[in-house]
Design a protein around this motif. Sequence first.
Motif, PDB file in Angstrom:
ATOM      1  N   LYS A 159       0.838  -1.178   0.000  1.00  0.00           N
ATOM      2  CA  LYS A 159       0.000   0.000   0.000  1.00  0.00           C
ATOM      3  C   LYS A 159       0.879   1.235   0.000  1.00  0.00           C
ATOM      4  N   ILE A 160       0.787   2.023  -1.059  1.00  0.00           N
ATOM      5  CA  ILE A 160       1.543   3.268  -1.148  1.00  0.00           C
ATOM      6  C   ILE A 160       0.568   4.416  -0.935  1.00  0.00           C
ATOM      7  N   ARG A 161       0.793   5.206   0.102  1.00  0.00           N
ATOM      8  CA  ARG A 161      -0.136   6.297   0.406  1.00  0.00           C
ATOM      9  C   ARG A 161      -0.010   7.437  -0.582  1.00  0.00           C
ATOM     10  N   SER A 162       1.213   7.710  -1.031  1.00  0.00           N
ATOM     11  CA  SER A 162       1.446   8.805  -1.959  1.00  0.00           C
ATOM     12  C   SER A 162       2.644   8.475  -2.831  1.00  0.00           C
ATOM     13  N   LEU A 163       2.427   8.407  -4.121  1.00  0.00           N
ATOM     14  CA  LEU A 163       3.522   8.125  -5.039  1.00  0.00           C
ATOM     15  C   LEU A 163       4.509   9.289  -5.065  1.00  0.00           C
ATOM     16  N   LYS A 164       4.015  10.493  -4.981  1.00  0.00           N
ATOM     17  CA  LYS A 164       4.902  11.664  -4.969  1.00  0.00           C
ATOM     18  C   LYS A 164       5.880  11.580  -3.813  1.00  0.00           C
ATOM     19  N   GLU A 165       5.402  11.178  -2.647  1.00  0.00           N
ATOM     20  CA  GLU A 165       6.268  11.031  -1.482  1.00  0.00           C
ATOM     21  C   GLU A 165       7.368  10.016  -1.762  1.00  0.00           C
ATOM     22  N   LEU A 166       7.012   8.924  -2.412  1.00  0.00           N
ATOM     23  CA  LEU A 166       7.976   7.874  -2.725  1.00  0.00           C
ATOM     24  C   LEU A 166       9.030   8.379  -3.713  1.00  0.00           C
ATOM     25  N   VAL A 167       8.587   9.079  -4.746  1.00  0.00           N
ATOM     26  CA  VAL A 167       9.508   9.594  -5.758  1.00  0.00           C
ATOM     27  C   VAL A 167      10.411  10.668  -5.173  1.00  0.00           C
ATOM     28  N   ASP A 168       9.838  11.546  -4.342  1.00  0.00           N
ATOM     29  CA  ASP A 168      10.624  12.620  -3.742  1.00  0.00           C
ATOM     30  C   ASP A 168      11.700  12.091  -2.803  1.00  0.00           C
ATOM     31  N   SER A 169      11.538  10.854  -2.333  1.00  0.00           N
ATOM     32  CA  SER A 169      12.530  10.274  -1.432  1.00  0.00           C
ATOM     33  C   SER A 169      13.776   9.797  -2.169  1.00  0.00           C
ATOM     34  N   SER A 212      -1.596  22.693  -6.894  1.00  0.00           N
ATOM     35  CA  SER A 212      -0.147  22.519  -6.731  1.00  0.00           C
ATOM     36  C   SER A 212       0.229  22.556  -5.258  1.00  0.00           C
ATOM     37  N   HIS A 213      -0.405  23.459  -4.524  1.00  0.00           N
ATOM     38  CA  HIS A 213      -0.131  23.549  -3.089  1.00  0.00           C
ATOM     39  C   HIS A 213      -0.552  22.267  -2.382  1.00  0.00           C
ATOM     40  N   PHE A 214      -1.720  21.740  -2.728  1.00  0.00           N
ATOM     41  CA  PHE A 214      -2.176  20.500  -2.096  1.00  0.00           C
ATOM     42  C   PHE A 214      -1.170  19.374  -2.321  1.00  0.00           C
ATOM     43  N   PHE A 215      -0.740  19.183  -3.553  1.00  0.00           N
ATOM     44  CA  PHE A 215       0.168  18.071  -3.829  1.00  0.00           C
ATOM     45  C   PHE A 215       1.557  18.297  -3.231  1.00  0.00           C
ATOM     46  N   SER A 216       1.890  19.525  -2.866  1.00  0.00           N
ATOM     47  CA  SER A 216       3.193  19.808  -2.239  1.00  0.00           C
ATOM     48  C   SER A 216       3.190  19.493  -0.749  1.00  0.00           C
ATOM     49  N   LEU A 217       2.018  19.273  -0.174  1.00  0.00           N
ATOM     50  CA  LEU A 217       1.913  19.047   1.264  1.00  0.00           C
ATOM     51  C   LEU A 217       2.405  17.654   1.649  1.00  0.00           C
ATOM     52  N   PRO A 218       2.853  17.482   2.883  1.00  0.00           N
ATOM     53  CA  PRO A 218       3.210  16.133   3.370  1.00  0.00           C
ATOM     54  C   PRO A 218       2.005  15.197   3.282  1.00  0.00           C
ATOM     55  N   THR A 219       2.261  13.936   3.098  1.00  0.00           N
ATOM     56  CA  THR A 219       1.185  12.967   2.913  1.00  0.00           C
ATOM     57  C   THR A 219       0.219  12.948   4.089  1.00  0.00           C
ATOM     58  N   ASP A 220       0.729  13.027   5.313  1.00  0.00           N
ATOM     59  CA  ASP A 220      -0.146  13.010   6.481  1.00  0.00           C
ATOM     60  C   ASP A 220      -1.122  14.185   6.453  1.00  0.00           C
ATOM     61  N   VAL A 221      -0.655  15.325   5.992  1.00  0.00           N
ATOM     62  CA  VAL A 221      -1.525  16.508   5.924  1.00  0.00           C
ATOM     63  C   VAL A 221      -2.576  16.316   4.837  1.00  0.00           C
ATOM     64  N   LYS A 222      -2.164  15.787   3.685  1.00  0.00           N
ATOM     65  CA  LYS A 222      -3.128  15.518   2.610  1.00  0.00           C
ATOM     66  C   LYS A 222      -4.260  14.616   3.122  1.00  0.00           C
ATOM     67  N   ILE A 223      -3.878  13.535   3.779  1.00  0.00           N
ATOM     68  CA  ILE A 223      -4.862  12.566   4.242  1.00  0.00           C
ATOM     69  C   ILE A 223      -5.779  13.182   5.289  1.00  0.00           C
TER      70      ILE A 223
END
Length: 353
Positions: free
Chosen positions: A13-23, A103-114
């Motif tokens: 389960k990947i919560r956010s692909l952006k988070e994974l790529v940014d890592s 753009s601002h929404f997708f820039s937020l940390p995953t926990d904040v998005k959720i």
Amino acid sequence: MATRSPAVPAPIKIRSLKELVDSGLQYVPETYIRPPHERVDTTSLSVPVNGSFPEKLPIISLRQSGNQLRQQIGLACKEWGIFQVIDHGFPTILKTELWEAISHFFSLPTDVKIELVSQGPSSPLFFFSGLYAQDTVSDWKDTLGFRPNRSTNLNLLPSFLREPLLKFEWKMGILAQKLIEMVFSSLRLDENIFSEIHTRRRTMTFNYYPVCPEPNLTYGLSSHSDIGSITILMQDAVKGLQVKREERWIDVEPMKDAFIVLIGDQIEILTNGHYESVEHRVTTNKTVPRMSVACFFAPSEEDVVRPLKEFVDAEHPSLYKETKFCDYLRNGLSKPLSGKTNLKFSSLKLLPA
């Protein structure tokens, strides 16, 4: 030559692909890898036909007179199932404000998005990575969705998103009404009746496609046709959207200030295949992320769609059965995207796989 690292796990389960790529991800995880026969075939991308390249999508100016506009939209629906519109009068500031908010929404940390979307059943927002359907190969994207209904509490929208989203959605509804009226008018149908029915259900998705280290192994969005009646798409300047035409995939080149209009399955059913829904997909790239906003218009879930008698005769027998839209929708959301196979649910004959 680089080899695939065994250290890259296959996430359940990947919560956010952006988070994974940014890592610093350097490989496509197994859960995103398509089988070899489903991967991007570069030889089928806009290849020359009889010495020339395929024509580009129709581009239609909405400044034209009613008859000329109706004819051009009808021709685009009949021959392509997709077209771009310009001179639509949509305020630039509304598009800019929405792009900035998304753009601002997708820039937020995953926990904040959720946290922003996890407000209970009355929340108008939902967020997911990949696809709805489980136990399938995931698509290379993160998605924020807006699904208003009678029980929705719009006050739960984040403050930075509420005004840009609601203003954009209201104005887009006006544009959609005009466009779908022209679609039905081109068929010599009562555009007032049918446009009202086929814009009752309105949803939006905001899609973020991160850069991909191995773009030949996966898709941003798998091949499919849209479940509803009509889709209006706003894409940024990054290429990725493709449409299938005569067994070839054609790039939809980004065009400043244009909206893309796609015909969905309910129009194909209603017209007994006279206007066909368009099969499309999204590819990935290694250098720059891509964003899009998709606005979906469809009948209400209780509406029933069937081929109209105007399109059924001895030479054109009915291809589709009477189907309640909620059943069609439930079927489509319960399985992975795969070309135009959703139409099998309403088909009266065996359609190609």
